[in-house]
Design an enzyme around this catalytic site. Sequence first.
Site, PDB file in Angstrom:
ATOM      1  N   GLN A 175      -5.942 -15.396  -7.818  1.00 49.84           N
ATOM      2  CA  GLN A 175      -7.201 -15.601  -7.079  1.00 49.84           C
ATOM      3  C   GLN A 175      -8.057 -16.703  -7.689  1.00 49.84           C
ATOM      4  O   GLN A 175      -9.172 -16.943  -7.244  1.00 49.84           O
ATOM      5  CB  GLN A 175      -8.005 -14.285  -6.997  1.00 49.84           C
ATOM      6  CG  GLN A 175      -7.263 -13.144  -6.333  1.00 49.84           C
ATOM      7  CD  GLN A 175      -7.100 -13.315  -4.818  1.00 49.84           C
ATOM      8  OE1 GLN A 175      -7.718 -14.181  -4.194  1.00 49.84           O
ATOM      9  NE2 GLN A 175      -6.242 -12.502  -4.214  1.00 49.84           N
ATOM     10  N   SER A 195       0.350 -18.023  -6.817  1.00 54.79           N
ATOM     11  CA  SER A 195       1.020 -17.680  -5.568  1.00 54.79           C
ATOM     12  C   SER A 195       0.512 -18.588  -4.446  1.00 54.79           C
ATOM     13  O   SER A 195      -0.691 -18.673  -4.203  1.00 54.79           O
ATOM     14  CB  SER A 195       0.740 -16.221  -5.215  1.00 54.79           C
ATOM     15  OG  SER A 195       1.337 -15.899  -3.983  1.00 54.79           O
ATOM     16  N   SER A 196       1.448 -19.225  -3.760  1.00 56.52           N
ATOM     17  CA  SER A 196       1.128 -20.272  -2.787  1.00 56.52           C
ATOM     18  C   SER A 196       0.288 -19.814  -1.589  1.00 56.52           C
ATOM     19  O   SER A 196      -0.570 -20.546  -1.101  1.00 56.52           O
ATOM     20  CB  SER A 196       2.463 -20.866  -2.335  1.00 56.52           C
ATOM     21  OG  SER A 196       2.445 -21.319  -1.032  1.00 56.52           O
ATOM     22  N   HIS A 197       0.530 -18.574  -1.110  1.00 55.79           N
ATOM     23  CA  HIS A 197      -0.126 -18.199   0.148  1.00 55.79           C
ATOM     24  C   HIS A 197      -1.611 -17.877  -0.005  1.00 55.79           C
ATOM     25  O   HIS A 197      -2.303 -17.612   0.968  1.00 55.79           O
ATOM     26  CB  HIS A 197       0.623 -17.058   0.855  1.00 55.79           C
ATOM     27  CG  HIS A 197       0.545 -15.707   0.207  1.00 55.79           C
ATOM     28  ND1 HIS A 197      -0.227 -14.692   0.724  1.00 55.79           N
ATOM     29  CD2 HIS A 197       1.147 -15.193  -0.876  1.00 55.79           C
ATOM     30  CE1 HIS A 197      -0.076 -13.600  -0.027  1.00 55.79           C
ATOM     31  NE2 HIS A 197       0.754 -13.882  -1.003  1.00 55.79           N
ATOM     32  N   CYS A 315      -2.248  -4.955  -0.640  1.00 55.69           N
ATOM     33  CA  CYS A 315      -1.060  -4.352  -1.267  1.00 55.69           C
ATOM     34  C   CYS A 315      -1.280  -2.891  -1.596  1.00 55.69           C
ATOM     35  O   CYS A 315      -0.354  -2.189  -1.973  1.00 55.69           O
ATOM     36  CB  CYS A 315      -0.719  -5.090  -2.554  1.00 55.69           C
ATOM     37  SG  CYS A 315      -0.779  -6.846  -2.383  1.00 55.69           S
TER      38      CYS A 315
HETATM   39  N1  PMP Z   1      -1.878 -10.727  -8.082  1.00 56.79           N
HETATM   40  C1  PMP Z   1      -3.038 -10.799  -7.406  1.00 56.79           C
HETATM   41  C2  PMP Z   1      -4.326 -10.858  -8.173  1.00 56.79           C
HETATM   42  C3  PMP Z   1      -3.039 -10.808  -6.010  1.00 56.79           C
HETATM   43  O1  PMP Z   1      -4.208 -10.864  -5.343  1.00 56.79           O
HETATM   44  C4  PMP Z   1      -1.803 -10.743  -5.308  1.00 56.79           C
HETATM   45  C5  PMP Z   1      -1.758 -10.747  -3.793  1.00 56.79           C
HETATM   46  N2  PMP Z   1      -2.519  -9.699  -3.211  1.00 56.79           N
HETATM   47  C6  PMP Z   1      -0.617 -10.681  -6.067  1.00 56.79           C
HETATM   48  C7  PMP Z   1      -0.698 -10.682  -7.434  1.00 56.79           C
HETATM   49  C8  PMP Z   1       0.732 -10.625  -5.396  1.00 56.79           C
HETATM   50  O2  PMP Z   1       1.058 -11.873  -4.867  1.00 56.79           O
HETATM   51  P1  PMP Z   1       2.362 -12.146  -3.983  1.00 56.79           P
HETATM   52  O3  PMP Z   1       1.991 -11.715  -2.613  1.00 56.79           O
HETATM   53  O4  PMP Z   1       2.589 -13.617  -4.091  1.00 56.79           O
HETATM   54  O5  PMP Z   1       3.478 -11.371  -4.587  1.00 56.79           O
END
Ligand code: PMP
Length: 371
Positions: A175, A195-197, A315
């Site tokens: 973040q 993380s790219s997205h 998540c």
């Molecule tokens: N760490 C953090 C702080 C996140 O916000 C997220 C995504 N919610 C992730 C890890 C997981 O990322 P990814 O979707 O690329 O596995």
Amino acid sequence: MIYLDNAATTRMYEGAVDVYKKYACQSFYNMSAGYNKAIEVAKDIDEIRKLILKKLGGKGDIIFTSGATESNNLAIYGNKRNGKWEYVFSEGEHPSVYNIAKDLQNQGFIVHFIRLREDGQIDYEQLQNVVNERTRIISVMHVSNETGAINDLKKINLIRQKFCPKALFHVDGVQAFCKLDYKIEDYNIDLYTISSHKFHGPKGVGALYVKNLNSLKNIIFGGGQEKGYRSGTENTSGIMAMGYAISHFNTKDNYDYVEKLKSVIKKELSVDEKIKIFDVGSPYILSVTFSGVNGETLMRALQDYDILVGNGSACSTKKAGNRVLESIGFNLDEIKSHIRISFSEELTLKEVEYAGKKMVEVYNNILEKVK
Ligand code: PMP
């Protein structure tokens, strides 16, 4: 659609889609192949490694992965050692780190969980008290995906250097990357996850920064790609599109702009004193509680007006409660009535103003009904 859940994911830049397509349909070669066309792709991919290192401000290596979940697993399991090692995590970690911590605990390792303070940051005093010469890894996120709280990485590094200089320092920077201006070398970070997205690149691609590859062991076995640390054919379209997103993300301008967006929504929400705003760090994320109303009910009601907000990490929405907010000291009503608003530079001030007004209106309508 007014999309206010940019901490969950972001819309891909159109230009990133074009780049994705180019490396899927024209320069689609397997970069491990020996012919010139494939070697060219490998060179392009290496440029993205350099770009990430420059943006991070670190001198190390970049291992491309399928995203932050994999990067976090590689960082921690790839540095796990048998023996009397201890591990340190914060209670605010994303499940992709927190569930590793739980697994290490189940394997019999001593695992310390650092509490969160009222401002959402880790309790640095507790950290100082638990680390020792047996500490193998300290893993603390940069910016909380739940609250936007920014941990003081400088302070954590100083504690590490003083009390456990041999421990590795891993940071989940999902973040923070692109969104904040910093240099990881200033904090002496060993491992950093991106993380790219989360910054308008494609989903399913990310990277792990590794300061010293000698400490790392692979957790995936196969053809030996990524210097042997991450087997599997590289997601070249994804990596190139991620590179496009990084080079088109204007860290300073976007920061200033989302700060404006945040102040607009805060102004709208503050007309109702039952609404409590938890604004503790990154301008990209705001945590808000709407006393007496279930956050999920509000989220669903707002989508009827084309307003999308999050109620906790995407998540972990299926899980009851909220471990992160609990650790900060939110009470049960606050946890239940919580939503997360997160911004991107693609929103307009008008949209955000409208969303804020609607939130107050919809909230009070629901309150009337539940009375
Ligand atoms: N760490 C953090 C702080 C996140 O916000 C997220 C995504 N919610 C992730 C890890 C997981 O990322 P990814 O979707 O690329 O596995």
